[in-house]
Design a protein around this motif. Structure first.
Motif, mmCIF file in Angstrom:
data_model
loop_
_atom_site.group_PDB
_atom_site.id
_atom_site.type_symbol
_atom_site.label_atom_id
_atom_site.label_comp_id
_atom_site.label_asym_id
_atom_site.label_seq_id
_atom_site.Cartn_x
_atom_site.Cartn_y
_atom_site.Cartn_z
ATOM 1 N N GLN A 69 -29.557 121.287 51.614
ATOM 2 C CA GLN A 69 -28.500 121.351 50.816
ATOM 3 C C GLN A 69 -28.054 120.005 50.467
ATOM 4 O O GLN A 69 -28.092 118.948 51.213
ATOM 5 C CB GLN A 69 -27.270 122.252 51.428
ATOM 6 N N ARG A 70 -27.497 119.907 49.053
ATOM 7 C CA ARG A 70 -26.593 118.733 48.913
ATOM 8 C C ARG A 70 -25.188 118.960 49.518
ATOM 9 O O ARG A 70 -24.513 120.035 49.185
ATOM 10 C CB ARG A 70 -26.252 118.790 47.537
ATOM 11 N N LEU A 71 -24.969 117.875 50.304
ATOM 12 C CA LEU A 71 -23.655 117.964 51.117
ATOM 13 C C LEU A 71 -22.575 117.616 50.469
ATOM 14 O O LEU A 71 -22.653 116.420 49.621
ATOM 15 C CB LEU A 71 -23.789 117.326 52.461
ATOM 16 N N ASN A 72 -21.329 117.974 50.770
ATOM 17 C CA ASN A 72 -20.091 117.675 50.203
ATOM 18 C C ASN A 72 -19.781 116.282 50.542
ATOM 19 O O ASN A 72 -19.784 115.843 51.987
ATOM 20 C CB ASN A 72 -18.723 118.557 50.624
ATOM 21 N N HIS A 73 -19.613 115.252 49.838
ATOM 22 C CA HIS A 73 -19.588 113.831 49.947
ATOM 23 C C HIS A 73 -18.418 113.720 50.627
ATOM 24 O O HIS A 73 -18.219 112.639 51.531
ATOM 25 C CB HIS A 73 -19.370 113.096 48.444
ATOM 26 N N ALA A 74 -17.284 114.438 50.518
ATOM 27 C CA ALA A 74 -15.884 114.349 51.457
ATOM 28 C C ALA A 74 -16.374 114.367 52.973
ATOM 29 O O ALA A 74 -15.680 113.769 53.721
ATOM 30 C CB ALA A 74 -14.956 115.154 50.892
ATOM 31 N N GLN A 75 -17.328 115.248 53.196
ATOM 32 C CA GLN A 75 -17.611 115.536 54.516
ATOM 33 C C GLN A 75 -18.443 114.537 55.220
ATOM 34 O O GLN A 75 -18.451 113.805 56.199
ATOM 35 C CB GLN A 75 -18.088 116.763 54.680
ATOM 36 N N ILE A 76 -19.563 113.831 54.229
ATOM 37 C CA ILE A 76 -20.341 112.665 54.637
ATOM 38 C C ILE A 76 -19.730 111.511 54.868
ATOM 39 O O ILE A 76 -19.769 110.715 55.821
ATOM 40 C CB ILE A 76 -21.537 112.495 53.553
ATOM 41 N N ASP A 77 -18.455 111.381 54.153
ATOM 42 C CA ASP A 77 -17.531 110.407 54.476
ATOM 43 C C ASP A 77 -16.865 110.393 55.602
ATOM 44 O O ASP A 77 -16.283 109.158 55.941
ATOM 45 C CB ASP A 77 -16.582 110.272 53.124
ATOM 46 N N ARG A 78 -16.607 111.357 56.211
ATOM 47 C CA ARG A 78 -15.959 111.563 57.645
ATOM 48 C C ARG A 78 -16.624 110.957 58.602
ATOM 49 O O ARG A 78 -16.164 110.882 59.742
ATOM 50 C CB ARG A 78 -15.457 112.892 57.639
ATOM 51 N N TRP A 79 -18.047 110.735 58.655
ATOM 52 C CA TRP A 79 -18.886 110.356 59.922
ATOM 53 C C TRP A 79 -18.374 108.999 59.898
ATOM 54 O O TRP A 79 -18.800 108.071 59.332
ATOM 55 C CB TRP A 79 -20.190 110.639 59.545
#
Length: 332
Positions: free
Chosen positions: A191-201
């Protein structure tokens, strides 16, 4: 919590003076140590930072490079309990959080809330690895988004409870892409992931194909019967073939490539079939598009200085046509 500090140089054989936190005793959830495992220097330091400093880490890389195994082997040497969850399309939010189930107590059926893997893990000193992170369903992904915060907690709406995170809990994820979706056609279902979630890693590392010398060492460690002069020469040729497939994929000549896992499988199959060409055919060539197989055979010829034999047919002769069939054709 971890109760001792260990030397990275002594435990992981890496050129570093760092000392990291570890447990003295292992429990049932600690992975088994693989003494033959080869650690990638930069990725190992990133994983150790995630364990020691409590950072959320996403490890990205092509298939077969050993992303989850890398995290597990670091955890094994730290005696850190570790649990893997594969986020396939059938994993639902209820599987992660929990659900009401009917249980039998004192001879009566009652409804009781059963915690999912996430509430169970965050209340313990456990490293939770979310495999195939980019294949998870959107509703599943948002379950863990709150955990990615620095003071992340988990709210169980069904129980009206807010769970505090154990200070020894660690969160990892592995993915083939970095949340951009199936750009090259290799990873259907991601899936294309929510960038706001990727940014939290907090830490994002990449683990891809190792240098040739390291890959040869990895294969020989997995298949030690090839660890002699002739075997090392054979494995070097195999790794050269793998590199050519990766170069061919990069420029668009091939639609697939050989991962380190495939090279190991090829080496293991040589011990079964006794021939590098036959094992190559069964380990990789038959997975490829028929139109690309001549190019792959050319790669094999370049590295092994011999032709790749075509697979034999069944050996059965076609049956003679029935006389009635011949008569029908003539009459028609």
């Amino acid at each position: 919590m971890p109760d001792e500090m260990v030397s990275v140089r002594e435990v992981f054989n890496l050129d570093s003076d760092l000392k990291v936190a570890a447990f003295r005793e292992a429990d049932e959830h600690v992975p088994e140590v693989d003494p033959a495992y080869r650690f990638n220097h930069d990725v190992t330091l990133a994983i150790l930072a995630a364990f020691t400093r409590n950072r959320r880490m996403l490890l990205q890389g092509l298939h077969g490079t050993g992303k989850s195994t890398h995290i597990e082997q670091v955890a094994a040497r730290l005696n850190w309990p570790c649990v893997r969850v594969n986020l396939d399309g059938h994993i639902s939010r209820l599987d992660l959080v929990g659900r009401d189930t009917v249980v039998l107590k004192d001879g009566k059926q009652i409804t009781e809330f059963q915690e999912g893997i996430v509430p169970w893990a965050i209340q313990r000193p456990v490293a939770l690895i979310l495999d195939e992170y980019d294949a998870g369903r959107p509703d599943v992904m948002f379950v863990i988004q709150r955990l990615l915060e620095r003071d992340g907690k988990l709210t169980l709406l069904d129980q009206n409870r807010v769970l505090d995170v154990h200070p020894g809990f660690r969160l990892f994820a592995t993915a083939n892409t970095v949340g951009l979706g199936n750009l090259n056609g290799m990873y259907h279902g991601v899936q294309r992931l929510n960038h706001a979630q990727i940014d939290r890693w907090n830490i994002v590392a990449a683990l891809n194909h190792p240098p040739a010398e390291d890959e040869i060492g990895i294969v020989l460690a997995r298949v030690p019967e090839l660890d002699d002069a002739a075997g090392r020469k054979l494995v070097a040729s195999m790794v050269s073939v793998a590199k050519l497939t990766r170069d061919g994929f990069r420029v668009g000549d091939l639609s697939t490539l050989m991962s380190p896992r495939t090279v190991i499988t090829w080496a293991e199959n040589i011990g079964i079939f006794g021939d590098a060409g036959k094992a190559f055919q069964l380990s990789f060539v038959n997975k490829c598009d028929e139109a690309e197989q001549p190019l792959i055979a050319e790669y094999f010829q370049r590295c092994f200085d011999r032709e790749l034999e075509a697979p034999r047919t069944s050996g059965y002769l076609p049956a003679e046509p029935h006389p009635a069939a011949a008569f029908a054709v003539a009459a028609g």
